[in-house]
Design a protein around this motif. Structure first.
Motif, PDB file in Angstrom:
ATOM      1  N   LYS A  62      38.553  36.972  36.113  1.00 22.86           N
ATOM      2  CA  LYS A  62      39.817  36.356  36.542  1.00 22.86           C
ATOM      3  C   LYS A  62      39.824  36.234  38.067  1.00 22.86           C
ATOM      4  O   LYS A  62      39.621  37.225  38.764  1.00 22.86           O
ATOM      5  CB  LYS A  62      41.004  37.220  36.112  1.00 22.86           C
ATOM      6  CG  LYS A  62      41.019  37.581  34.634  1.00 22.86           C
ATOM      7  CD  LYS A  62      42.030  38.685  34.353  1.00 22.86           C
ATOM      8  CE  LYS A  62      41.654  39.990  35.008  1.00 22.86           C
ATOM      9  NZ  LYS A  62      42.601  41.092  34.731  1.00 22.86           N
ATOM     10  N   SER A  64      41.859  34.468  41.508  1.00 18.97           N
ATOM     11  CA  SER A  64      43.069  33.788  41.950  1.00 18.97           C
ATOM     12  C   SER A  64      43.142  33.758  43.461  1.00 18.97           C
ATOM     13  O   SER A  64      42.335  34.370  44.158  1.00 18.97           O
ATOM     14  CB  SER A  64      44.301  34.480  41.369  1.00 18.97           C
ATOM     15  OG  SER A  64      44.316  35.843  41.736  1.00 18.97           O
ATOM     16  N   SER A  70      49.155  33.612  41.527  1.00 16.04           N
ATOM     17  CA  SER A  70      47.892  34.299  41.757  1.00 16.04           C
ATOM     18  C   SER A  70      47.987  35.789  41.449  1.00 16.04           C
ATOM     19  O   SER A  70      46.976  36.441  41.186  1.00 16.04           O
ATOM     20  CB  SER A  70      47.433  34.080  43.196  1.00 16.04           C
ATOM     21  OG  SER A  70      47.057  32.722  43.362  1.00 16.04           O
ATOM     22  N   LYS A  71      49.203  36.331  41.481  1.00 17.53           N
ATOM     23  CA  LYS A  71      49.360  37.748  41.140  1.00 17.53           C
ATOM     24  C   LYS A  71      49.098  38.000  39.660  1.00 17.53           C
ATOM     25  O   LYS A  71      48.790  39.122  39.253  1.00 17.53           O
ATOM     26  CB  LYS A  71      50.796  38.205  41.465  1.00 17.53           C
ATOM     27  CG  LYS A  71      51.085  38.256  42.957  1.00 17.53           C
ATOM     28  CD  LYS A  71      52.570  38.464  43.234  1.00 17.53           C
ATOM     29  CE  LYS A  71      52.980  39.910  43.027  1.00 17.53           C
ATOM     30  NZ  LYS A  71      54.383  40.153  43.488  1.00 17.53           N
ATOM     31  N   THR A  73      46.820  37.376  37.609  1.00 20.54           N
ATOM     32  CA  THR A  73      45.510  37.764  37.062  1.00 20.54           C
ATOM     33  C   THR A  73      45.472  39.265  36.769  1.00 20.54           C
ATOM     34  O   THR A  73      44.604  39.736  36.040  1.00 20.54           O
ATOM     35  CB  THR A  73      44.374  37.398  38.039  1.00 20.54           C
ATOM     36  OG1 THR A  73      44.826  37.645  39.373  1.00 20.54           O
ATOM     37  CG2 THR A  73      43.983  35.958  37.897  1.00 20.54           C
ATOM     38  N   GLY A  82      38.891  41.360  37.975  1.00 23.29           N
ATOM     39  CA  GLY A  82      39.757  40.352  38.582  1.00 23.29           C
ATOM     40  C   GLY A  82      39.587  40.371  40.077  1.00 23.29           C
ATOM     41  O   GLY A  82      39.239  41.406  40.662  1.00 23.29           O
ATOM     42  N   ILE A  83      39.788  39.235  40.687  1.00 22.27           N
ATOM     43  CA  ILE A  83      39.716  39.199  42.148  1.00 22.27           C
ATOM     44  C   ILE A  83      40.797  38.272  42.686  1.00 22.27           C
ATOM     45  O   ILE A  83      40.866  37.100  42.323  1.00 22.27           O
ATOM     46  CB  ILE A  83      38.293  38.833  42.664  1.00 22.27           C
ATOM     47  CG1 ILE A  83      38.247  38.814  44.204  1.00 22.27           C
ATOM     48  CG2 ILE A  83      37.802  37.538  42.082  1.00 22.27           C
ATOM     49  CD1 ILE A  83      36.824  38.785  44.771  1.00 22.27           C
ATOM     50  N   ASN A  84      41.640  38.855  43.495  1.00 26.15           N
ATOM     51  CA  ASN A  84      42.769  38.157  44.088  1.00 26.15           C
ATOM     52  C   ASN A  84      42.330  37.849  45.524  1.00 26.15           C
ATOM     53  O   ASN A  84      42.280  38.736  46.362  1.00 26.15           O
ATOM     54  CB  ASN A  84      43.950  39.142  44.042  1.00 26.15           C
ATOM     55  CG  ASN A  84      45.279  38.499  44.368  1.00 26.15           C
ATOM     56  OD1 ASN A  84      46.249  39.195  44.535  1.00 26.15           O
ATOM     57  ND2 ASN A  84      45.336  37.192  44.485  1.00 26.15           N
ATOM     58  N   THR A  85      41.955  36.602  45.777  1.00 26.99           N
ATOM     59  CA  THR A  85      41.201  36.298  47.002  1.00 26.99           C
ATOM     60  C   THR A  85      42.115  35.920  48.174  1.00 26.99           C
ATOM     61  O   THR A  85      43.026  36.648  48.510  1.00 26.99           O
ATOM     62  CB  THR A  85      40.152  35.206  46.746  1.00 26.99           C
ATOM     63  OG1 THR A  85      40.819  33.980  46.434  1.00 26.99           O
ATOM     64  CG2 THR A  85      39.242  35.562  45.579  1.00 26.99           C
ATOM     65  N   VAL A  86      41.830  34.784  48.772  1.00 22.93           N
ATOM     66  CA  VAL A  86      42.498  34.333  49.982  1.00 22.93           C
ATOM     67  C   VAL A  86      43.284  33.071  49.618  1.00 22.93           C
ATOM     68  O   VAL A  86      42.878  32.325  48.727  1.00 22.93           O
ATOM     69  CB  VAL A  86      41.424  34.062  51.064  1.00 22.93           C
ATOM     70  CG1 VAL A  86      42.039  33.490  52.316  1.00 22.93           C
ATOM     71  CG2 VAL A  86      40.661  35.343  51.393  1.00 22.93           C
TER      72      VAL A  86
ATOM     73  N   PHE B 446      40.421  45.650  39.705  1.00 25.95           N
ATOM     74  CA  PHE B 446      41.019  44.470  40.314  1.00 25.95           C
ATOM     75  C   PHE B 446      40.751  44.497  41.819  1.00 25.95           C
ATOM     76  O   PHE B 446      41.142  45.421  42.514  1.00 25.95           O
ATOM     77  CB  PHE B 446      42.528  44.458  40.033  1.00 25.95           C
ATOM     78  CG  PHE B 446      43.134  43.107  40.215  1.00 25.95           C
ATOM     79  CD1 PHE B 446      42.957  42.110  39.269  1.00 25.95           C
ATOM     80  CD2 PHE B 446      43.877  42.824  41.349  1.00 25.95           C
ATOM     81  CE1 PHE B 446      43.505  40.847  39.441  1.00 25.95           C
ATOM     82  CE2 PHE B 446      44.430  41.565  41.535  1.00 25.95           C
ATOM     83  CZ  PHE B 446      44.240  40.574  40.581  1.00 25.95           C
ATOM     84  N   THR B 447      40.046  43.492  42.298  1.00 26.60           N
ATOM     85  CA  THR B 447      39.694  43.403  43.712  1.00 26.60           C
ATOM     86  C   THR B 447      40.789  42.652  44.448  1.00 26.60           C
ATOM     87  O   THR B 447      41.182  41.563  44.019  1.00 26.60           O
ATOM     88  CB  THR B 447      38.373  42.624  43.865  1.00 26.60           C
ATOM     89  OG1 THR B 447      37.397  43.205  43.006  1.00 26.60           O
ATOM     90  CG2 THR B 447      37.894  42.641  45.294  1.00 26.60           C
TER      91      THR B 447
END
Lengths: 351, 604
Positions: A62, A64, A70-71, A73, A82-86, B446-447
């Motif tokens: 996942k 975002s 985006s939260k 995920t 999961g990775i909540n990026t930029v 979760f990253t």
């Protein structure tokens, strides 16, 4: 605020999928979004689609950007990375991740601010590359986390909560995607699970870039009278054109379809997407015709939904790059390093 | 200083860019190298495709020095537009070669140099029918003339021409003919060879001539990098070009045609580094080559990777800034940008290769460090190293070397855990354990770039936030002992009062300046810094001297600034020697500036 652990409730008689997992195994952390947020419905639909497809949760990824959508995920598939990026940069991270290991299922979750303003470039180029991923664009026409500014998908004449009227023309992700060569373009409504869950399943199984633009109302900043992205407005004007179902290879397509109104689309995994035309005139196989239809209906204020365009014949990014069938991230080092003898030989031209 | 004339002089070739001069100049340099004589080549070219002035400098150095000397002994003036400045640059007693097809303005002549006119254009117009050939072959004709004047072995040149055009054999005769035109004209009309000439030596055995970008691209292949993402930018583009061509040679399955690599040309640098983040997070060795403007654009992601602890390898082939600056000219101007790239408290690992040989080794080291420390690692090369052919020792690879993939838990290790916590520090070295997507359900986490605690969960709690941030600093400090260590060259004859610190492409000029300063009776110790964070050796070196000169190719003394910020070194002990014209540093510049500083200090 920290996140809350969700209580684990294992029902004895819960339905199990082919892997023996229950729906609970596909849940995520407790949502921190506002009560009634469309995005929470979308997360629930994602979990349901994965459950029904019997995909092992940890084989999904996942990804975002930044924003309310985006939260989310974090709110489904606990057992997946999961990775909540930029902000606006989810597509590039997804592209790199897919290059490293083409064997996993990639879901990108984004919003209209993340995809159509700051991240428009990356959104467009991920489609051009036909990255094999499902891209959920949770579209509410407004910036939620910064409290109510119009986004680039806000319609002309739509009113903000403070009474401001939007004058700039909207960017429609669906027509944008069609013009950029996306190979699976759909629109849905967070309030209609019957339509959304099958669409997500079809999008996950599509080989290449799948876009689902989900109208997902913001209850806090864009659900008032005068907004064209409210629940009420969407219920009133949304128009189902083409219903899509994923049918795995193991299941024979039994239903008979009226000639011309429905054709199964064969997928790489052997399964099919079965399309059911609700609107007889709509043609989801012809990019030009589909584009014209969506634009025409939009001019009348209609929100056309369903699988609006599909093309299963295009190569995805892995194929155009001739990527090895084994994932690059597990390639044994001795196959990657040419060794000293080769190094000595190749330097002849530099001597 | 008397000048020996055999194997010790500089030829400068003034050309118009886009006329094919660069391959002719390369041929000339390589011929001398093949005669066993060390050479230094510097291409000074404009940010333009065709029509602007370009210079190529070849230093013939029997002593084997690696920098520009600062002199010009022979000028081949082929560009009418720069004629005046080209003549002016020639030292008294030097030799000027020019195209005598057209009359020369007398005002531009000099009586203290030998002027040799050769009708290059006329000869080529007579000999070749095709317009493009006439332009290209003029270059080969002056190669012939210079070869005759310098006593360069014609067989060596012929051998190289055959190698150059191995894939286009039709061009061999054409080029040979042009070389002969210039060669024969010189033999007939001038006294050959000149006093300044090349005599064969045996000093290039075991050496190669290679540029840093090609070597760095090769280093990425040897490191096992599989994903490269980039956006074209001078002067880093040829690094990815090299990686691609090495991959085409080594990484395509001959039977299936499948690629064991993926190169993606991104839509911009933000996307390029995002792809590297995605690929590295997913367990592939991944990198992006860029230059200063690209680092600026990548900064948000660099901070994300720092905080979320994702390995990243970035090559910054530095060019002259600020802004677009002079994109084809060299500088060391991104040191501080890279050291602290991104918002918030961020500190990174930097490597400073000094030549193409180190571009190869440090490329491989960078991946090990990035994965060991789960952090961005910058390799700071520059256009001088990246795009010029340097004479370096042949590259070697230890076949026993295995990549350091860092603390990545495999499926069995994950299964044995009760629960996986991403950012805990069980080993006390500040480096946590990570897992890769798809490995095992228990390894999932979760990253995020938002506040997180040691368990990997979201937090806005001050204690939890600070715990992670403090560990990141400990982790970074730990890297000081694992980046390539400084190299010290001590002055002969005991304790030196003064020291020099330099890094990257300044190395050769400083090494030579140490020799020439010693001839003036000034003995200095020299330390070349090769990595950041700084190790204690640097502090000790400065402490052991009264004054240390910090030689840099930027205006703002960026490494000196870092040293003052990161160590307890007193400001007064560091004296800057700064060169930032955009041309590669000369040994003469270093020599003169250090000498005058010392003289000033001594007379004070």
């Amino acid at each position: 605020m920290t996140s809350f652990a969700k209580p684990s409730i294992n029902l004895k008689n819960a339905k199990r999928n082919a892997l023996g997992l229950t729906w609970h195994d596909y849940e995520g952390a407790m949502s921190t979004l506002c009560a009634g947020c469309g995005h929470d419905s979308v997360s629930a639909c994602m979990a349901k689609a994965f459950f029904e497809l019997s995909i092992e949760p940890h084989r999904a990824v996942k990804i975002s950007g930044i924003g309310c959508s985006s939260k989310t995920t974090a709110y489904f598939l606990n057992e997946a990375h999961g990775i909540n990026t930029v902000h606006g940069r989810m597509p590039s991270v997804a592209t790199g991740a897919a290059a490293a290991n083409s064997g996993l299922t990639y879901i990108g979750v984004s919003g209209d601010g993340d995809s159509l303003s700051i991240g428009m470039g990356q959104f467009a180029h991920a489609m051009r590359r036909n990255v094999n991923m499902l891209y959920m664009l949770e579209n509410n026409g407004v910036y939620g986390l910064t409290k109510g500014q119009f986004s680039a998908s806000a319609d002309v004449g739509s009113k903000s909560k403070k009474g401001e009227v939007n004058l700039a023309p909207p960017i429609d992700p669906v027509t944008l995607a069609m013009s950029l060569g996306a190979t699976f373009v759909a629109r849905a409504f967070s309030g209609d699970r019957e339509q959304l869950v099958p669409l997500i399943k079809a999008g996950l199984k599509h080989n290449g870039f799948g876009l689902i633009d989900v109208i997902s109302p913001c209850v806090s900043f864009n659900d008032h009278a005068g907004s064209t992205k409210s629940y009420a407005h969407t219920y009133k004007y949304y128009h189902k054109a083409v219903h899509a179902d994923y049918v795995p290879m193991s299941k024979e397509i039994k239903t008979s379809y009226d000639a011309g109104s429905s054709v199964p689309v064969k997928l790489h995994d052997g399964g099919s997407i079965v399309l059911r035309k609700i609107d007889e005139d709509y043609d989801p196989y012809d990019r030009g015709a589909a584009y014209a239809q969506v634009v025409e209906r939009a001019a009348k204020g209609e929100i056309v939904t369903g699988l609006l365009y599909v093309d299963e014949t295009q190569e995805d990014m892995a194929a155009t790059n001739k990527l090895a069938s084994r994932p690059l991230n597990t390639m044994p080092y001795d196959e990657l390093c040419p060794g000293n003898a080769e190094l000595t030989a190749l330097q002849n031209r530099y001597r | 200083m008397t000048k020996s004339v055999v194997n010790d002089f500089v030829i400068k070739l003034a050309n118009v860019n886009g006329t094919g001069s660069s391959s002719a100049n390369g041929l000339l340099m390589k011929s001398i190298f093949r005669m066993g004589v060390p050479v230094v080549g510097k291409n000074v070219f404009p940010s333009n495709i065709q029509g602007l002035p370009t210079w190529y400098e070849i230093r013939v150095t029997g002593e084997g020095y690696g920098a520009r000397s600062g002199d010009v002994d022979i000028m081949v003036a082929m560009n009418a537009n720069t004629y005046a400045r080209d003549i002016a640059e020639l030292r008294p007693g030097g030799v000027l070669i020019y195209d005598s097809t057209w009359p020369r303005q007398h005002v531009l002549s000099r009586s203290d140099v030998t002027v040799l006119g050769v009708p290059f254009a006329q000869m080529c117009n007579d000999a070749f029918a095709v317009a493009r050939s006439r332009v290209l072959m003029k270059n080969m004709a002056y190669v012939g003339t210079v070869a005759a004047l310098l006593d360069i072995d014609p067989d060596v040149i012929r051998g190289l021409v055959r190698e150059m055009f191995v894939k286009k054999p039709k061009l061999i005769d054409l080029n040979m003919q042009a070389i002969a035109l210039g060669y024969d004209y010189a033999k007939t009309n001038f006294e050959c060879p000149l006093a300044m000439r090349v005599e064969p030596l045996d000093k290039t055995a075991g050496k190669i001539m290679i540029d840093g970008n090609t070597a760095a691209g090769l280093g990425c292949v040897y490191a096992g990098a599989t994903v490269g993402a980039w956006y074209p930018i001078t002067p880093s583009t040829s690094l990815m070009d090299a990686f691609k061509s090495w991959c085409e040679k080594f990484r395509i399955d001959p039977e299936t045609g499948e690629h064991n690599y993926c190169i993606i040309q991104a839509e911009d640098e933000l996307s390029a580094v995002g792809m590297v983040v995605g690929a590295s997070w997913n367990g592939a060795r991944s990198f992006t080559p860029t230059s200063g403007p690209g680092i600026s654009l990548m900064s948000e992601f660099i901070g994300f990777a720092y905080y979320a602890e994702i390995p990243l390898v970035l090559f910054d082939v530095q060019r002259v800034g600020p802004s677009t600056g002079m994109p084809t000219r060299t500088q060391q101007c991104d040191v501080q940008l890279c050291a602290y790239a991104s918002h918030g408290d961020t500190r990174h690992i930097l490597l400073f290769p000094a030549d193409p040989g180190e571009c190869f080794t440090m490329a491989a080291d960078a991946f090990d460090l990035a994965e060991r420390y789960q952090a961005p690692v910058f390799v700071l090369s520059d256009i001088d190293i990246g795009m010029n052919d340097w004479m370096v020792d042949e590259l070697t690879w230890d076949d026993a070397r295995q990549p350091d993939r860092g603390k990545v838990l495999d499926v069995d290790q994950i299964k044995d855990l009760d629960k996986f916590y991403r950012y805990r520090d069980p080993d006390g070295d500040g480096v946590p354990y990570r897992t890769l997507p798809g490995t095992h359900p228990k390894g999932a986490y979760f990253t995020r770039g938002s506040g997180h605690n040691a368990d990997g969960a979201y937090t806005e709690n001050e204690t939890e936030y600070q715990e992670v941030l403090d560990r990141l600093l400990r982790k970074w400090r730990g890297a000081a002992e694992h980046v390539p260590s400084p190299i010290v060259k001590s002055a002969k004859g005991g304790k030196a009062r003064w020291g020099i610190i330099a890094y990257g492409s300044s190395d050769c000029a400083v090494l030579e300046a140490c020799d020439t300063l010693a001839k003036d009776g000034l003995h200095l110790d020299y330390m070349r810094v090769r990595g950041f964070p700084f190790s204690d050796e640097i502090y000790d070196f400065v402490n052991a001297h009264d004054l240390v000169f910090v030689v840099e190719q930027n205006r703002d003394a960026q490494l000196r600034g870092l040293m003052m910020l990161e160590t307890q070194i007193p400001r007064v002990k560091l004296e800057s020697i700064l060169h930032y014209s955009g041309e590669p540093l000369t040994s003469c510049f270093v020599h003169e500036h250090i000498k005058s500083c010392i003289r000033k200090e001594q007379s004070a």
